[in-house]
Design a protein around this motif. Sequence first.
Motif, PDB file in Angstrom:
ATOM      1  N   CYS A  77       0.624  -1.255  -0.009  1.00  0.00           N
ATOM      2  CA  CYS A  77       0.060   0.161   0.006  1.00  0.00           C
ATOM      3  C   CYS A  77       0.955   1.189  -0.007  1.00  0.00           C
ATOM      4  O   CYS A  77       0.496   2.222  -0.536  1.00  0.00           O
TER       5      CYS A  77
ATOM      6  N   GLU B 204      -6.409  -4.495   1.801  1.00  0.00           N
ATOM      7  CA  GLU B 204      -6.194  -5.670   0.962  1.00  0.00           C
ATOM      8  C   GLU B 204      -5.258  -5.348  -0.001  1.00  0.00           C
ATOM      9  O   GLU B 204      -5.193  -4.229  -0.538  1.00  0.00           O
TER      10      GLU B 204
ATOM     11  N   VAL C   9      -5.267 -10.719 -12.474  1.00  0.00           N
ATOM     12  CA  VAL C   9      -4.547  -9.605 -11.856  1.00  0.00           C
ATOM     13  C   VAL C   9      -5.290  -8.422 -12.119  1.00  0.00           C
ATOM     14  O   VAL C   9      -5.641  -7.486 -11.137  1.00  0.00           O
TER      15      VAL C   9
ATOM     16  N   SER D  82      -9.293  -6.943 -13.258  1.00  0.00           N
ATOM     17  CA  SER D  82     -10.469  -7.351 -13.323  1.00  0.00           C
ATOM     18  C   SER D  82     -11.653  -6.070 -13.312  1.00  0.00           C
ATOM     19  O   SER D  82     -11.105  -5.366 -12.619  1.00  0.00           O
TER      20      SER D  82
ATOM     21  N   ARG E 152      -5.045  -4.593  -3.006  1.00  0.00           N
ATOM     22  CA  ARG E 152      -5.658  -4.203  -4.457  1.00  0.00           C
ATOM     23  C   ARG E 152      -6.184  -2.790  -4.513  1.00  0.00           C
ATOM     24  O   ARG E 152      -6.514  -2.174  -3.488  1.00  0.00           O
TER      25      ARG E 152
ATOM     26  N   MET F 212      -7.674   2.498  -2.526  1.00  0.00           N
ATOM     27  CA  MET F 212      -7.073   1.477  -1.990  1.00  0.00           C
ATOM     28  C   MET F 212      -7.448   1.187  -0.832  1.00  0.00           C
ATOM     29  O   MET F 212      -7.998   2.037  -0.128  1.00  0.00           O
TER      30      MET F 212
ATOM     31  N   LYS G 150     -10.509  -3.317 -10.900  1.00  0.00           N
ATOM     32  CA  LYS G 150      -9.672  -3.634  -9.626  1.00  0.00           C
ATOM     33  C   LYS G 150      -8.228  -4.226 -10.199  1.00  0.00           C
ATOM     34  O   LYS G 150      -8.058  -4.887 -11.256  1.00  0.00           O
ATOM     35  N   VAL G 151      -7.151  -3.912  -9.580  1.00  0.00           N
ATOM     36  CA  VAL G 151      -5.763  -4.300  -9.915  1.00  0.00           C
ATOM     37  C   VAL G 151      -5.068  -4.749  -8.433  1.00  0.00           C
ATOM     38  O   VAL G 151      -5.147  -4.249  -7.585  1.00  0.00           O
ATOM     39  N   HIS G 152      -4.794  -6.382  -8.726  1.00  0.00           N
ATOM     40  CA  HIS G 152      -4.111  -6.957  -7.485  1.00  0.00           C
ATOM     41  C   HIS G 152      -2.722  -6.622  -7.552  1.00  0.00           C
ATOM     42  O   HIS G 152      -1.999  -7.246  -8.465  1.00  0.00           O
TER      43      HIS G 152
ATOM     44  N   THR H  26      -8.317   0.108  -6.815  1.00  0.00           N
ATOM     45  CA  THR H  26      -9.258   0.301  -7.860  1.00  0.00           C
ATOM     46  C   THR H  26      -8.739   1.638  -8.724  1.00  0.00           C
ATOM     47  O   THR H  26      -8.730   2.584  -8.191  1.00  0.00           O
TER      48      THR H  26
END
Length: 113
Positions: free
Chosen positions: A4, A41, A63, A65, A43, A38, A78-80, A45
């Motif tokens: 993060c 988690e 990864v 979506s 991830r 963010m 969403k980006v992991h 956005t």
Amino acid sequence: MLTCDDIRSIALTLPEAEELPHFDSTSFRVKGKIFATMGDEPRATLKLDPEDQRNLVEAHPGVVSAVEGYWGRNGWTKVHFAAMDPETLSGLMRMAWVNVAPKRLVKAFAQDA
């Protein structure tokens, strides 16, 4: 593996970006418009162009979506980030910033790059 703190550093390097709370998460904005969020988690956005979103989902399955429903159809993605390298995420963050930043700011940023 990105954290993060890495996301924060990448987002805040963009011109006139600022960090503000957004419900239970953190948002990154330019001129009051959110380009990324963010939570706790791994991830983020991002606000991407819907066509870019489709291409990125295809290129990075599992990864990247689309957010479900209306928000996803409008480009929220969403980006992991734990599974992504810093350069790729930095590029995606710039894309999101460009989508919401004022045209004059985008133009000045492009000339400086």
